[in-house]
Design an enzyme around this catalytic site. Structure first.
Site, mmCIF file in Angstrom:
data_model
loop_
_atom_site.group_PDB
_atom_site.id
_atom_site.type_symbol
_atom_site.label_atom_id
_atom_site.label_comp_id
_atom_site.label_asym_id
_atom_site.label_seq_id
_atom_site.Cartn_x
_atom_site.Cartn_y
_atom_site.Cartn_z
ATOM 1 N N ARG A 128 0.810 -1.229 0.000
ATOM 2 C CA ARG A 128 0.000 0.000 0.000
ATOM 3 C C ARG A 128 0.837 1.271 0.000
ATOM 4 O O ARG A 128 0.391 2.310 -0.477
ATOM 5 C CB ARG A 128 -0.985 -0.019 1.170
ATOM 6 C CG ARG A 128 -2.149 -0.975 0.925
ATOM 7 C CD ARG A 128 -3.171 -0.872 2.049
ATOM 8 N NE ARG A 128 -2.607 -1.276 3.322
ATOM 9 C CZ ARG A 128 -2.658 -2.513 3.802
ATOM 10 N NH1 ARG A 128 -3.254 -3.459 3.130
ATOM 11 N NH2 ARG A 128 -2.111 -2.803 4.965
ATOM 12 N N GLU A 158 4.944 -10.013 14.915
ATOM 13 C CA GLU A 158 4.305 -10.567 16.112
ATOM 14 C C GLU A 158 4.480 -12.097 16.115
ATOM 15 O O GLU A 158 4.832 -12.688 17.122
ATOM 16 C CB GLU A 158 2.829 -10.177 16.078
ATOM 17 C CG GLU A 158 2.154 -10.301 17.400
ATOM 18 C CD GLU A 158 0.690 -9.884 17.291
ATOM 19 O OE1 GLU A 158 0.333 -9.214 16.316
ATOM 20 O OE2 GLU A 158 -0.071 -10.274 18.189
HETATM 21 P P1 AMP Z 1 3.165 -1.872 11.476
HETATM 22 O O1 AMP Z 1 4.447 -2.533 11.099
HETATM 23 O O2 AMP Z 1 2.524 -2.470 12.688
HETATM 24 O O3 AMP Z 1 3.316 -0.365 11.613
HETATM 25 O O4 AMP Z 1 2.116 -2.143 10.293
HETATM 26 C C1 AMP Z 1 2.525 -2.684 9.075
HETATM 27 C C2 AMP Z 1 1.596 -2.316 7.964
HETATM 28 O O5 AMP Z 1 0.357 -2.980 8.162
HETATM 29 C C3 AMP Z 1 1.279 -0.844 7.858
HETATM 30 O O6 AMP Z 1 2.137 -0.215 6.954
HETATM 31 C C4 AMP Z 1 -0.135 -0.848 7.326
HETATM 32 O O7 AMP Z 1 -0.121 -0.878 5.921
HETATM 33 C C5 AMP Z 1 -0.701 -2.138 7.841
HETATM 34 N N1 AMP Z 1 -1.536 -1.996 9.040
HETATM 35 C C6 AMP Z 1 -1.212 -2.313 10.308
HETATM 36 N N2 AMP Z 1 -2.234 -2.116 11.146
HETATM 37 C C7 AMP Z 1 -3.237 -1.629 10.392
HETATM 38 C C8 AMP Z 1 -4.597 -1.220 10.655
HETATM 39 N N3 AMP Z 1 -5.122 -1.260 11.880
HETATM 40 N N4 AMP Z 1 -5.342 -0.789 9.619
HETATM 41 C C9 AMP Z 1 -4.830 -0.762 8.371
HETATM 42 N N5 AMP Z 1 -3.574 -1.137 8.051
HETATM 43 C C10 AMP Z 1 -2.797 -1.569 9.043
#
Ligand code: AMP
Length: 170
Positions: free
Chosen positions: A58, A95
């Site tokens: 994305r 995770e």
């Molecule tokens: P993170 O590494 O936890 O910051 O998240 C990895 C990717 O997952 C982010 O770049 C988002 O594209 C997606 N993502 C994580 N959590 C969400 C959420 N609650 N809603 C939408 N996309 C999410």
């Protein structure tokens, strides 16, 4: 323009307990999508940026139009097995299990100031890994810019000392 109105909350996706922020209504509306890119441009148009980078998938949706408008190279950070030339890679913990990002060894020139773009900053794990990969590839992270920051997850802390710019917070 209220860009938050173009994000849709999907409970329990992709698994129970996660409130997924769906950006497709924003992508579906050319005026809202353009406004999101305009806000990134407004913030970084006058900064010294040499390249725009994003991790699949994305992040590409926002990084590509931004790179065109800023007239800067676009550098994709990709999952293993996708980039055809020699790469730098970085493994990081999720995770459950681990993941890996790659970038072509000639993606950046040494010392390039890189604007790293993504849709959502959640825990910051992905962007933190992307920052490390950019540095491994001799780039300098100028800033991390996201459409939406989920502040409660404190991803911003994980990205220190890098600057974090978010158009929206939730
Ligand atoms: P993170 O590494 O936890 O910051 O998240 C990895 C990717 O997952 C982010 O770049 C988002 O594209 C997606 N993502 C994580 N959590 C969400 C959420 N609650 N809603 C939408 N996309 C999410």
């Amino acid at each position: 323009m209220d860009l938050k109105a173009y994000l849709r909350d999907i409970p329990d996706f992709p698994k129970p307990g996660i409130l997924f922020k769906d950006i497709t209504p924003l992508l579906n509306d050319p005026a809202a999508f353009a406004e999101s890119i305009r806000r990134f441009t407004e913030r970084y148009g006058a900064e010294k940026i040499d390249a725009v980078a994003a991790a699949e998938a994305r992040g590409f949706l926002f990084a590509a139009p931004l790179a065109l408008i800023l007239k800067k190279p676009l550098v994709p950070l990709r999952k293993p097995g996708k980039l055809p030339y020699k790469t730098h890679s970085l493994q990081y913990d999720l995770e459950y299990g681990s993941a890996e990002l790659h970038v072509h060894i000639d993606g950046f020139n040494p010392g390039d100031r890189v604007l790293l773009v993504d849709d959502v900053l959640a825990t910051g794990g992905t962007l933190a890994a992307a920052c490390q990969l950019i540095e491994k590839a001799d780039g300098i992270v100028a800033a991390c810019a996201v459409l939406l920051e989920l502040s409660i997850l404190k991803g911003r802390e994980k990205l220190k000392p890098h600057e974090v710019f978010s158009i929206l917070t939730a």
